[in-house]
Design a protein around this motif. Structure first.
Motif, PDB file in Angstrom:
ATOM      1  N   SER A  38      40.895 139.632  -2.969  1.00 14.18           N
ATOM      2  CA  SER A  38      41.439 138.296  -3.202  1.00 14.18           C
ATOM      3  C   SER A  38      42.921 138.373  -3.552  1.00 14.18           C
ATOM      4  CB  SER A  38      40.682 137.613  -4.341  1.00 14.18           C
ATOM      5  OG  SER A  38      40.964 138.260  -5.575  1.00 14.18           O
ATOM      6  N   ALA A  39      43.566 137.224  -3.605  1.00 16.19           N
ATOM      7  CA  ALA A  39      44.986 137.163  -3.956  1.00 16.19           C
ATOM      8  C   ALA A  39      45.232 137.664  -5.372  1.00 16.19           C
ATOM      9  CB  ALA A  39      45.502 135.736  -3.803  1.00 16.19           C
ATOM     10  N   SER A  40      44.201 137.617  -6.218  1.00 20.25           N
ATOM     11  CA  SER A  40      44.333 138.100  -7.592  1.00 20.25           C
ATOM     12  C   SER A  40      44.052 139.596  -7.712  1.00 20.25           C
ATOM     13  CB  SER A  40      43.397 137.325  -8.514  1.00 20.25           C
ATOM     14  OG  SER A  40      42.046 137.520  -8.140  1.00 20.25           O
ATOM     15  N   GLY A  41      43.708 140.231  -6.585  1.00 20.00           N
ATOM     16  CA  GLY A  41      43.484 141.669  -6.588  1.00 20.00           C
ATOM     17  C   GLY A  41      42.048 142.093  -6.816  1.00 20.00           C
ATOM     18  N   GLU A  42      41.122 141.142  -6.833  1.00 26.16           N
ATOM     19  CA  GLU A  42      39.718 141.462  -7.042  1.00 26.16           C
ATOM     20  C   GLU A  42      38.997 141.594  -5.708  1.00 26.16           C
ATOM     21  OE1 GLU A  42      38.198 139.264 -10.917  1.00 26.16           O
ATOM     22  OE2 GLU A  42      39.232 137.875  -9.577  1.00 26.16           O
ATOM     23  N   LEU A  43      38.074 142.564  -5.619  1.00 23.72           N
ATOM     24  CA  LEU A  43      37.276 142.711  -4.421  1.00 23.72           C
ATOM     25  C   LEU A  43      36.137 141.698  -4.475  1.00 23.72           C
ATOM     26  CD1 LEU A  43      36.976 144.355  -1.822  1.00 23.72           C
ATOM     27  CD2 LEU A  43      35.429 145.888  -3.056  1.00 23.72           C
ATOM     28  N   THR A  44      36.174 140.731  -3.574  1.00 27.87           N
ATOM     29  CA  THR A  44      35.185 139.648  -3.585  1.00 27.87           C
ATOM     30  C   THR A  44      34.413 139.628  -2.273  1.00 27.87           C
ATOM     31  OG1 THR A  44      36.807 138.068  -2.703  1.00 27.87           O
ATOM     32  CG2 THR A  44      36.631 138.248  -5.108  1.00 27.87           C
ATOM     33  N   LYS A  45      33.337 138.858  -2.262  1.00 32.71           N
ATOM     34  CA  LYS A  45      32.539 138.698  -1.059  1.00 32.71           C
ATOM     35  C   LYS A  45      32.889 137.384  -0.374  1.00 32.71           C
ATOM     36  CE  LYS A  45      28.570 141.394  -2.694  1.00 32.71           C
ATOM     37  NZ  LYS A  45      27.119 141.359  -3.017  1.00 32.71           N
ATOM     38  N   VAL A  46      32.952 137.442   0.954  1.00 30.33           N
ATOM     39  CA  VAL A  46      33.283 136.259   1.761  1.00 30.33           C
ATOM     40  C   VAL A  46      32.199 136.071   2.811  1.00 30.33           C
ATOM     41  CG1 VAL A  46      34.958 135.207   3.321  1.00 30.33           C
ATOM     42  CG2 VAL A  46      35.755 136.634   1.426  1.00 30.33           C
ATOM     43  N   ALA A  47      31.659 134.863   2.883  1.00 30.86           N
ATOM     44  CA  ALA A  47      30.717 134.537   3.949  1.00 30.86           C
ATOM     45  C   ALA A  47      31.527 134.117   5.179  1.00 30.86           C
ATOM     46  CB  ALA A  47      29.795 133.401   3.512  1.00 30.86           C
ATOM     47  N   THR A  48      31.288 134.780   6.290  1.00 30.00           N
ATOM     48  CA  THR A  48      32.013 134.474   7.521  1.00 30.00           C
ATOM     49  C   THR A  48      31.028 133.964   8.560  1.00 30.00           C
ATOM     50  OG1 THR A  48      33.663 136.186   7.061  1.00 30.00           O
ATOM     51  CG2 THR A  48      33.520 135.370   9.322  1.00 30.00           C
ATOM     52  N   VAL A  49      31.288 132.759   9.070  1.00 26.90           N
ATOM     53  CA  VAL A  49      30.420 132.147  10.073  1.00 26.90           C
ATOM     54  C   VAL A  49      31.243 131.933  11.343  1.00 26.90           C
ATOM     55  CG1 VAL A  49      28.908 130.221  10.626  1.00 26.90           C
ATOM     56  CG2 VAL A  49      29.142 130.968   8.242  1.00 26.90           C
ATOM     57  N   PHE A  50      30.818 132.566  12.427  1.00 24.71           N
ATOM     58  CA  PHE A  50      31.484 132.399  13.714  1.00 24.71           C
ATOM     59  C   PHE A  50      30.758 131.286  14.471  1.00 24.71           C
ATOM     60  CE2 PHE A  50      32.307 136.760  12.428  1.00 24.71           C
ATOM     61  CZ  PHE A  50      33.677 136.859  12.611  1.00 24.71           C
TER      62      PHE A  50
END
Length: 323
Positions: A38-50
């Motif tokens: 993330s922009a804050s430097g944390e490793l986050t999870k992102v749901a990606t839908v194509f």
């Protein structure tokens, strides 16, 4: 040195294409949960839908996203059904996705989110309701289509809106050849407009488009990231150019196009991160296509992945085979 390049018409570009892939208009053609810093430097999870959507009206010479699109406009309510289906398959709690560590959702539709043929405007309220639990919503759109409609969609969202736009390259001749139908000024104006309304912007940057050598590919990708950050972009996503769309296959046969190798992918990512002006990611989808040296490929892939996740430069040893 690249000078005047032969331009292709839309008809010529389409005539060289292979077949589309079969898709279901009521289901996304792919979906996943991926990790992103993330922009804050944390490793986050992102749901990606194509999303399975209508084909983009623009026919860029390097694009292969049309392979998973519809030849007709999307039916009303179909996009909402696709999003709901994907989130259900991913077992994401619509009421509180953040509790599963998933802070953002990408809704990528192989073109322009704010094209009414691709994402009907009547579907916006349902889409906003479905993504209400996410801190940020990321969509893709052409710079020249970022108008009042972006602000109206933003007003429906509970979370923050981010728009990903294809800058592609600042190489003047190659940008024109791409048939992107935009100028650098168009990208700059769209970025400034979006930022002024508190909308984040990320840029897609091509690594080694046609007519460039391996070294030139890294050089122009670096210059393109510099331009993007100067415009105010918060994040750059590097996309190594792949064959398979028809036009690029013809150019590859003629010797005018070669996909970048892993060494260039690593070098471009290091250059972007070294600017320390925003996040930089290297697209690792189908990364095996870019392997040219099997001695160092595993180490390079691991370093690229770690740099994507940590946003810090990781230096590796030179390879005895490829340097």
């Amino acid at each position: 040195m690249v000078t005047d390049l032969p331009t292709l018409s839309d008809q010529q570009i389409v005539s060289l294409r292979p077949q589309r892939n079969p898709v279901d208009p009521l289901k996304p053609y792919a979906f996943m949960v991926e990790e992103e810093c993330s922009a804050s430097g944390e490793l986050t999870k992102v749901a990606t839908v194509f999303l399975t959507s209508s084909e983009c009206a623009l026919h860029c010479t390097m694009c292969d996203l049309w392979k998973n699109t519809l030849e007709q406009p999307v039916e009303p309510e179909a996009i909402g059904k696709q999003i709901r289906w994907a989130l259900n398959e991913l077992e994401i709690d619509l009421a509180a996705p953040g509790r599963q560590g998933i802070s953002a959702i990408k809704l990528y539709n192989s073109g322009n989110f704010f094209d009414n043929r691709a994402v009907p405007r009547s579907d916006w309220p349902e889409i906003a309701e479905l993504v209400a639990g996410f801190e940020s919503v990321i969509v893709e759109n052409h710079p020249r289509l970022c108008k009042q409609n972006c602000l109206e969609f933003k007003s429906l969202l509970a979370g923050r809106l981010e728009i990903a736009m294809g800058l592609e390259t600042v190489h003047p001749q190659v940008l024109q050849w791409l048939n992107k139908q935009m100028s650098l000024e168009d990208f700059q104006e769209a970025t400034h407009r979006l930022i002024s309304h508190d909308i984040n912007v990320r840029a897609f940057v091509l690594l080694r488009p046609p007519f460039l050598t391996e070294q030139e590919g890294v050089h122009w990708a670096t210059k393109t990231m510099e331009y993007a950050f100067e415009c105010g972009v918060e994040c750059c996503s590097l996309v190594p150019v792949r064959g398979g769309n028809g036009v690029l296959d013809q150019l590859q046969k003629r010797g005018d196009f070669t996909p970048p190798n892993l060494k260039s992918m690593e070098s471009a990512l290091v250059a972007g991160l070294g600017m320390k002006r925003g996040r930089v990611f290297m697209d690792l989808w189908d990364v095996q296509r870019f392997v040219t040296c099997h001695r160092c490929s595993s180490d390079r892939q691991n370093r690229i992945l770690q740099m994507n996740q940590t946003q810090t430069v990781i230096q590796g040893d030179d390879c005895g085979d490829c340097g």
